[in-house]
Scaffold this active site. Sequence first.
Site, PDB file in Angstrom:
ATOM      1  CG  ASN A 180     -11.698  -2.092  -7.338  1.00  0.00           C
ATOM      2  OD1 ASN A 180     -12.057  -2.316  -8.486  1.00  0.00           O
ATOM      3  ND2 ASN A 180     -11.580  -3.039  -6.432  1.00  0.00           N
ATOM      4  CD  GLU A 209      -2.031 -13.454  -9.300  1.00  0.00           C
ATOM      5  OE1 GLU A 209      -1.080 -12.800  -8.863  1.00  0.00           O
ATOM      6  OE2 GLU A 209      -3.027 -12.946  -9.836  1.00  0.00           O
ATOM      7  CE1 TYR A 241      -3.982  -2.104   0.393  1.00  0.00           C
ATOM      8  CE2 TYR A 241      -2.543  -3.396   1.831  1.00  0.00           C
ATOM      9  CZ  TYR A 241      -3.707  -3.282   1.085  1.00  0.00           C
ATOM     10  OH  TYR A 241      -4.586  -4.326   1.031  1.00  0.00           O
ATOM     11  CB  CYS A 298      -7.500  -4.772  -5.301  1.00  0.00           C
ATOM     12  SG  CYS A 298      -9.036  -5.639  -5.558  1.00  0.00           S
ATOM     13  CG  HIS A 299      -5.555 -10.616  -6.001  1.00  0.00           C
ATOM     14  ND1 HIS A 299      -6.219 -10.138  -7.118  1.00  0.00           N
ATOM     15  CD2 HIS A 299      -4.592 -11.440  -6.453  1.00  0.00           C
ATOM     16  CE1 HIS A 299      -5.653 -10.688  -8.192  1.00  0.00           C
ATOM     17  NE2 HIS A 299      -4.664 -11.470  -7.822  1.00  0.00           N
TER      18      HIS A 299
END
Length: 99
Positions: A45, A80, A22, A53-54
């Site tokens: 968002n 991921e 952040y 956003c993760h």
Amino acid sequence: MNLQQKIYKKLLEVPKGKVTTYGELAKAVGLKNGQRTVGKIMNKNPYPVIIPCHRVVMSTGKIGGYAYGEHVKTKMLNDEGIEIENGKIVDSENLIYRF
DNA sequence: TTGGCGGCACCCG
DNA sequence: TCGGGTGCCGCCA
């Protein structure tokens, strides 16, 4: 170009398998202490589908919060290739993407 | 290690 | 239009 637009655009630069924080994201768009601002923007968002956003975590390496639940965020990061252990990223120092 | 408060854009009344 | 509250944090005591 709103601040939130810039934030989303910056976030899209983060490649799959990497994450950002952040604080880093805030500074990347010109904010010195806008961590909470970034968090709020992420939470509200308007494009949750195209905005990863993760991939945004806290500077300590912990996952942090997520609009749809921390466990969801954790799962997506796992998909991921990012390992999560006890709510924090394993070897986060090498996974955090610097702009 | 844990808690508390600082700092900032956006939303709502 | 303006003021106050809010939120996926971060640093300092």
